[in-house]
Design an enzyme around this catalytic site. Structure first.
Site, PDB file in Angstrom:
ATOM      1  N   HIS A   6      -7.322  -6.136   0.738  1.00  0.00           N
ATOM      2  CA  HIS A   6      -6.171  -5.085   0.489  1.00  0.00           C
ATOM      3  C   HIS A   6      -4.953  -5.768   1.331  1.00  0.00           C
ATOM      4  O   HIS A   6      -3.693  -5.739   0.841  1.00  0.00           O
ATOM      5  CB  HIS A   6      -6.648  -3.837   1.283  1.00  0.00           C
ATOM      6  CG  HIS A   6      -5.593  -2.730   0.798  1.00  0.00           C
ATOM      7  ND1 HIS A   6      -4.875  -2.212  -0.130  1.00  0.00           N
ATOM      8  CD2 HIS A   6      -4.825  -2.086   2.087  1.00  0.00           C
ATOM      9  CE1 HIS A   6      -3.953  -1.534   0.134  1.00  0.00           C
ATOM     10  NE2 HIS A   6      -3.804  -1.273   1.311  1.00  0.00           N
TER      11      HIS A   6
ATOM     12  N   SER B  91       0.726  -1.264   0.096  1.00  0.00           N
ATOM     13  CA  SER B  91       0.147  -0.026   0.099  1.00  0.00           C
ATOM     14  C   SER B  91       0.652   1.193   0.025  1.00  0.00           C
ATOM     15  O   SER B  91       1.603   1.236  -1.111  1.00  0.00           O
ATOM     16  CB  SER B  91      -1.071  -0.107   1.241  1.00  0.00           C
ATOM     17  OG  SER B  91      -2.018   1.010   1.046  1.00  0.00           O
TER      18      SER B  91
ATOM     19  N   ASP C 105     -10.180  -5.073  -3.771  1.00  0.00           N
ATOM     20  CA  ASP C 105      -9.518  -4.243  -2.769  1.00  0.00           C
ATOM     21  C   ASP C 105     -10.252  -3.116  -2.381  1.00  0.00           C
ATOM     22  O   ASP C 105     -10.912  -2.483  -3.258  1.00  0.00           O
ATOM     23  CB  ASP C 105      -8.109  -3.952  -3.245  1.00  0.00           C
ATOM     24  CG  ASP C 105      -7.356  -3.185  -2.418  1.00  0.00           C
ATOM     25  OD1 ASP C 105      -7.815  -2.563  -1.460  1.00  0.00           O
ATOM     26  OD2 ASP C 105      -6.243  -3.357  -2.544  1.00  0.00           O
TER      27      ASP C 105
END
Length: 259
Positions: free
Chosen positions: A224, A93, A194
């Protein structure tokens, strides 16, 4: 402020090939700890730092910004380079955005990148509202634990401090402009489902980097935080194979010693 149990940084002294792992926004090393352990067991030197403002309480994150988070991974990379012949950078991320910036800035000092659900942009109306809203509202709802696997949770904040979120937005804009400077081999793994970062972010990164050696993998069974989800072992195995292809000396003891 004490670090939350499980949020501690992790380091392992292994061979001459090193890996720096970068966790995500409002999260902590816990989300990447199994990955780090997997690599350590296979003889790699591993560094998984705790980013400033993370792993304690959301109020601490409120008074930090992207410069603080980037400075931490930049320092860790420089330390790994002193101890290892080759260093790879992995990120989840926001951690992937930090990894991309390290690659853009450090060139050949980064041997390759492994990115999991990389974030490239703050989406929606909130992106435009953040510069003003952060002065009116302190926090928004948390974004942790987007995981398909039952019974698994990500250790992180239940609130997003908006000052820090605005700084994150600035980081994404900066990194997006630096993507053409990224030339390293790359393995990018992302989840079609996600609920934090859309697939469009991965697509944009792939379209803008200058890397020639690029592999894209879909994580069909995960959300995610895929490093704690159903596809975790797949991520670990493929990242290790990626390193093995680029660094045949994997697992060998280095000739340099570190402090």
């Amino acid at each position: 402020m004490p670090v939350l149990p499980g949020a501690e940084p992790y380091r392992h002294e292994g061979g001459e090939v090193g890996v720096l792992l970068c966790h995500g926004f409002t999260g902590c090393p816990q989300s990447l700890r199994p990955w780090a352990g997997y690599l350590a067991e296979r003889g790699l030197t591993v560094s998984l730092p705790l980013l400033p403002g993370h792993g304690t309480r959301w109020q601490d994150l409120q008074v930090t910004g992207w410069q603080d988070w980037y400075a931490e991974v930049d320092r860790e990379l420089r330390e790994l380079r002193q101890r290892c012949e080759q260093v790879f950078v992995f990120g989840l991320s926001m951690g992937a955005a930090l990894a991309l910036r390290l690659a853009a800035k450090h060139g050949d000092a980064v041997r390759g990148l492994v990115l999991v659900n990389p974030a490239n942009k703050v989406h929606g109306l909130s992106a435009y509202a953040l510069p003003v809203a952060r002065h009116l509202v302190r926090t928004s709802k948390g974004i942790t634990s987007d995981i398909a696997k039952e019974g698994v949770t990500e250790l992180g904040y239940d609130k997003v401090p908006l000052h820090a979120a605005n700084s994150l937005r600035n980081l994404f804009q900066l990194v997006d402009g630096e993507l053409p400077q990224v030339t390293q081999p790359m393995l990018l793994l992302h989840s079609p489902q996600d609920h934090v970062v859309p697939p469009a972010d991965s697509a944009r990164i792939l379209s803008r980097v200058s890397s020639v050696d690029v592999s894209e993998v879909l994580l069909e069974q995960s959300y995610h935080v895929a490093t704690l989800d159903h596809d975790a072992e797949r991520i670990f195995d493929q990242s290790y194979a990626f390193i093995g292809r680029l660094a045949p000396s994997i697992g060998k003891k280095g000739s340099t010693t570190g402090g």
